[in-house]
Design a protein around this motif. Structure first.
Motif, mmCIF file in Angstrom:
data_model
loop_
_atom_site.group_PDB
_atom_site.id
_atom_site.type_symbol
_atom_site.label_atom_id
_atom_site.label_comp_id
_atom_site.label_asym_id
_atom_site.label_seq_id
_atom_site.Cartn_x
_atom_site.Cartn_y
_atom_site.Cartn_z
ATOM 1 N N ARG A 133 -2.486 -4.795 -1.008
ATOM 2 C CA ARG A 133 -2.116 -5.489 0.459
ATOM 3 C C ARG A 133 -3.299 -5.090 1.565
ATOM 4 O O ARG A 133 -3.318 -4.078 2.165
ATOM 5 N N PRO A 134 -4.304 -6.148 1.599
ATOM 6 C CA PRO A 134 -5.432 -5.884 2.516
ATOM 7 C C PRO A 134 -4.998 -6.190 3.986
ATOM 8 O O PRO A 134 -3.870 -6.672 4.129
ATOM 9 N N ALA A 135 -5.652 -5.687 4.913
ATOM 10 C CA ALA A 135 -5.300 -5.780 6.225
ATOM 11 C C ALA A 135 -5.357 -7.389 6.378
ATOM 12 O O ALA A 135 -6.166 -8.107 6.213
ATOM 13 N N HIS A 136 -4.461 -8.050 7.475
ATOM 14 C CA HIS A 136 -4.699 -9.315 7.857
ATOM 15 C C HIS A 136 -4.642 -9.287 9.463
ATOM 16 O O HIS A 136 -5.040 -10.307 9.942
ATOM 17 N N SER A 137 -4.336 -8.139 10.067
ATOM 18 C CA SER A 137 -4.551 -8.132 11.493
ATOM 19 C C SER A 137 -4.620 -6.739 11.987
ATOM 20 O O SER A 137 -4.164 -5.736 11.388
ATOM 21 N N PHE A 157 -0.700 -5.379 7.037
ATOM 22 C CA PHE A 157 -1.155 -5.697 5.823
ATOM 23 C C PHE A 157 -0.178 -6.657 5.010
ATOM 24 O O PHE A 157 0.907 -6.470 5.206
ATOM 25 N N GLN A 158 -0.781 -7.490 4.318
ATOM 26 C CA GLN A 158 0.238 -8.407 3.644
ATOM 27 C C GLN A 158 -0.367 -8.638 2.084
ATOM 28 O O GLN A 158 -1.535 -8.625 1.695
ATOM 29 N N THR A 159 0.727 -8.713 1.218
ATOM 30 C CA THR A 159 0.454 -9.255 -0.062
ATOM 31 C C THR A 159 -0.067 -10.578 -0.044
ATOM 32 O O THR A 159 0.560 -11.444 0.577
ATOM 33 N N TYR A 160 -1.143 -10.697 -0.917
ATOM 34 C CA TYR A 160 -1.442 -12.163 -0.951
ATOM 35 C C TYR A 160 -0.355 -13.454 -1.467
ATOM 36 O O TYR A 160 0.363 -13.110 -2.418
ATOM 37 N N GLU A 161 -0.314 -14.555 -0.793
ATOM 38 C CA GLU A 161 0.412 -15.368 -1.118
ATOM 39 C C GLU A 161 -0.263 -16.956 -0.874
ATOM 40 O O GLU A 161 -0.859 -17.274 -0.005
ATOM 41 N N GLU A 210 -17.450 2.019 -7.090
ATOM 42 C CA GLU A 210 -16.095 2.576 -6.618
ATOM 43 C C GLU A 210 -16.092 2.055 -5.057
ATOM 44 O O GLU A 210 -15.047 1.753 -4.372
ATOM 45 N N ARG A 211 -17.474 1.856 -4.534
ATOM 46 C CA ARG A 211 -17.363 1.231 -3.055
ATOM 47 C C ARG A 211 -17.010 -0.292 -2.669
ATOM 48 O O ARG A 211 -16.787 -0.647 -1.745
ATOM 49 N N ASP A 212 -17.029 -1.180 -4.009
ATOM 50 C CA ASP A 212 -16.995 -2.400 -3.813
ATOM 51 C C ASP A 212 -15.390 -2.650 -3.665
ATOM 52 O O ASP A 212 -14.799 -3.225 -4.796
ATOM 53 N N GLN A 213 -14.699 -2.478 -2.753
ATOM 54 C CA GLN A 213 -13.313 -2.682 -2.464
ATOM 55 C C GLN A 213 -13.025 -3.560 -1.380
ATOM 56 O O GLN A 213 -13.685 -3.544 -0.193
ATOM 57 N N PRO A 214 -12.171 -4.476 -1.341
ATOM 58 C CA PRO A 214 -11.809 -5.404 -0.270
ATOM 59 C C PRO A 214 -11.520 -4.875 1.003
ATOM 60 O O PRO A 214 -12.234 -5.315 2.078
ATOM 61 N N MET A 215 -10.927 -3.706 1.237
ATOM 62 C CA MET A 215 -10.641 -2.940 2.240
ATOM 63 C C MET A 215 -11.894 -2.370 3.121
ATOM 64 O O MET A 215 -12.027 -2.365 4.293
ATOM 65 N N LEU A 216 -12.716 -2.046 2.235
ATOM 66 C CA LEU A 216 -14.011 -1.534 2.769
ATOM 67 C C LEU A 216 -14.878 -2.625 3.426
ATOM 68 O O LEU A 216 -15.260 -2.513 4.349
#
Length: 299
Positions: A55-59, A108-112, A195-201
């Motif tokens: 669940r990445p941040a969306h806002s 945060f939102q699950t992708y859809e 390990e640092r290649d993460q969407p949230m980072l």
């Protein structure tokens, strides 16, 4: 990865001191307080540490309440507001010396899958044809009253390759008022991997950079060069971001910025961040204090 980028990533790697309590440190800023983008990014890191990885941040919506002390740690307390089937909401309060200095709400939102459209990317030159900070700053060194300013600018932005499409705002002190629009290309000075290649980072790094130049367009409208030349005193008041599509902070991103209004000692900046292939990745809005120092005429 450059040493400067490695240092920035360490800055965003908060210490967990309780289940939902984290501690961060600061590094010297361009002004005598903690850089707002750092606090926003660290607060988003704290919130993200309490959310599932899918669940990445969306806002995010944030308020800067007090100047931060760069010499003291910042404690981030996360409140788990809601965990739904699709959306997760977190509230974060950053505290120093027993007082809140910053407040953030993030979702945060699950992708859809869903409806899809976007504004087109505005015209902009290839970032590789533009000068980087090392090439650009000597050209404007004569505008700064303090000879340390170019070095401080260079050091503060060493982790990020930030390239102005047109002249930087401090040149406006000589060239005069212009259209309240500004464009910069940016990417991290090095590749994120392992390990640092993460969407949230990547999202947190874009949050960090988003506070660097957003009010430039306010300065351009009035021919003001900003803190670097001493003709404006400013600080971020609030900050909002919407993350629309996946992106990488270590690949070129175009930050297209404008200011629709300034009044009452405040200026509003709006920004859109596009990937190099034209996808609208992020929308940003910020209001900040923009004051003319005593003895200087407000144009």
């Amino acid at each position: 990865m450059t040493q400067a980028l490695d240092s920035l990533l360490d800055l965003l790697d908060l210490e967990r001191i309780e289940q939902d309590i984290f501690r961060g440190v600061s590094r010297p800023s361009l002004v005598p307080r903690v850089f707002g983008g750092q606090v926003a990014a660290q607060a988003l890191v704290a919130a993200g540490r309490t959310v599932p990885d899918d669940r990445p941040a969306h806002s995010l919506h944030a308020y800067f309440l007090r100047p931060g002390d760069a010499g003291a740690p910042i404690v981030y307390t996360v409140d788990r507001i809601r965990d739904g089937r699709s959306f997760t909401t977190r509230r974060v309060v950053a505290v120093q010396h027993g007082q809140p200095i910053f407040h953030l709400s993030a979702s945060f939102q699950t992708y859809e899958e869903g409806l899809e459209h976007q504004e087109p990317m505005p015209p902009a030159p290839d970032p590789r044809t533009l000068p980087d900070a090392e090439e650009m700053l000597p050209k404007y060194a004569h505008l700064f009253g303090d000879p340390e300013v170019p070095r401080r600018l260079s050091e503060a932005r060493a982790a990020v390759d930030l390239r102005y499409v047109n002249e930087p705002p401090y040149a406006a002190a000589v060239s005069g008022p212009s259209e309240p629009r500004s464009q910069v290309w940016f990417r991290t000075n090095g590749r994120l991997d392992g390990e640092r290649d993460q969407p949230m980072l990547h999202i947190c790094l874009a949050t960090y950079v988003s506070d660097m130049t957003l009010l430039d367009s306010v300065l351009l409208a009035h021919g003001r060069g900003g803190w670097a030349v001493g003709d404006v005193v400013g600080a971020s008041l609030d900050h909002a971001m919407w993350f629309h599509r996946p992106f990488r902070a270590d690949e070129w991103l175009l930050y297209d910025q404008e200011s629709p209004t300034a009044q009452g000692g405040r200026g509003l900046g709006k920004g859109r961040i596009f990937t190099e292939d034209g996808r609208l990745a992020v929308s940003v809005i910020q209001e900040g204090v923009v004051r003319v120092p005593h003895g200087r005429t407000a144009g």
